[in-house]
Design an enzyme around this catalytic site. Structure first.
Site, PDB file in Angstrom:
ATOM      1  N   ASN A 101       0.712  -1.105  -0.180  1.00 54.19           N
ATOM      2  CA  ASN A 101       0.069   0.102  -0.058  1.00 54.19           C
ATOM      3  C   ASN A 101       0.882   1.240  -0.055  1.00 54.19           C
ATOM      4  O   ASN A 101       1.931   1.504   0.572  1.00 54.19           O
ATOM      5  CB  ASN A 101      -0.811   0.134   1.334  1.00 54.19           C
ATOM      6  CG  ASN A 101      -2.230  -0.913   0.900  1.00 54.19           C
ATOM      7  OD1 ASN A 101      -2.804  -0.906  -0.072  1.00 54.19           O
ATOM      8  ND2 ASN A 101      -2.574  -1.338   2.196  1.00 54.19           N
ATOM      9  N   ILE A 102       0.377   2.389  -0.430  1.00 51.24           N
ATOM     10  CA  ILE A 102       0.954   3.708  -0.246  1.00 51.24           C
ATOM     11  C   ILE A 102       0.754   3.978   1.301  1.00 51.24           C
ATOM     12  O   ILE A 102      -0.116   3.662   1.903  1.00 51.24           O
ATOM     13  CB  ILE A 102      -0.350   4.460  -0.980  1.00 51.24           C
ATOM     14  CG1 ILE A 102      -0.233   4.271  -2.480  1.00 51.24           C
ATOM     15  CG2 ILE A 102       0.337   6.088  -0.771  1.00 51.24           C
ATOM     16  CD1 ILE A 102       1.005   4.732  -3.274  1.00 51.24           C
ATOM     17  N   CYS A 126       4.540  12.671  -9.710  1.00 51.94           N
ATOM     18  CA  CYS A 126       5.363  11.784  -9.494  1.00 51.94           C
ATOM     19  C   CYS A 126       6.249  11.448 -10.579  1.00 51.94           C
ATOM     20  O   CYS A 126       6.389  12.306 -11.416  1.00 51.94           O
ATOM     21  CB  CYS A 126       4.718  10.299  -9.071  1.00 51.94           C
ATOM     22  SG  CYS A 126       3.003   9.989  -9.918  1.00 51.94           S
TER      23      CYS A 126
END
EC number: 3.6.1.52
Length: 198
Positions: A101-102, A126
């Site tokens: 996960n982030i 990003c």
């Protein structure tokens, strides 16, 4: 060079480097990969290359939220410095694993910067403007009270075939209840006063 056709034959005709200016076209603006407006004063994109710097100057950015762990390249740092742009780096590792996960806390820190209108206009980016940027924008959409299907639809438009279930699960489970915010303080419902001159 342009191509001219004479009775089926194709000939190349050299153009001068100033041909755009000669035709009155002026400078061309090239937005970064996956560029889009998120809301008034908030933009998103992939990594801005030098060819996009003129375009970014036209946005009159105050801040950049950079979501990669790698050091910001010197040319980008110089661009930011020379234009009075503050760079906030929140190093989120690129994760291709389906169940990685982030990091929740890093997204919360980035949201604090993003929700502060003193940092607007702001660019979030990003590498490709898909996953990490998409997750942060998805959390903004939750704060704006978007329904999950609309949040996922926006995420998938940028991530396309590379959309990740883990990113969507992260956005779905992200708890906005303890964030101090005014949901519509930067919304499209208000006119952004720092207009762009054309």
């Amino acid at each position: 060079m342009t191509l001219e056709s004479y009775a089926g034959d194709v000939h190349t005709v050299p153009q001068s480097e100033n041909s755009m200016e000669e035709r009155g076209g002026g400078e061309l603006f090239v937005p970064p990969l996956n560029f889009a407006m998120v809301d008034n004063g908030i933009f998103r994109s992939g990594f801005p290359e030098p060819v996009s710097f003129s375009f970014l100057q036209s946005l009159r950015l105050k801040s950049i939220i950079y979501l990669c762990p790698e050091a910001y390249p010197e040319v980008n740092r110089e661009f930011a410095k020379s234009n009075g742009i503050q760079v906030f780096q929140f190093g989120i590792e690129r994760c291709k694993e389906p169940f990685v996960n982030i990091p929740d806390e890093v997204i919360r820190e980035a949201l604090q910067v993003l929700l502060d209108t003193e940092n607007h206009p702001v660019l979030i980016h990003c590498k490709s403007g898909k996953h990490r940027t998409g997750c942060l924008v998805g959390c903004v959409r939750k704060i704006q009270r978007w329904c999950l299907s609309s949040i996922f639809d926006e995420y998938q438009r940028f991530a396309a075939a590379k959309a990740r279930i883990s990113d969507q699960r992260f956005m779905e489970l992200f708890d906005i209840s303890n964030l101090k915010h005014t949901p519509l303080s930067f919304s499209c419902s208000k006119r952004y006063t720092n207009t762009i001159d054309y």
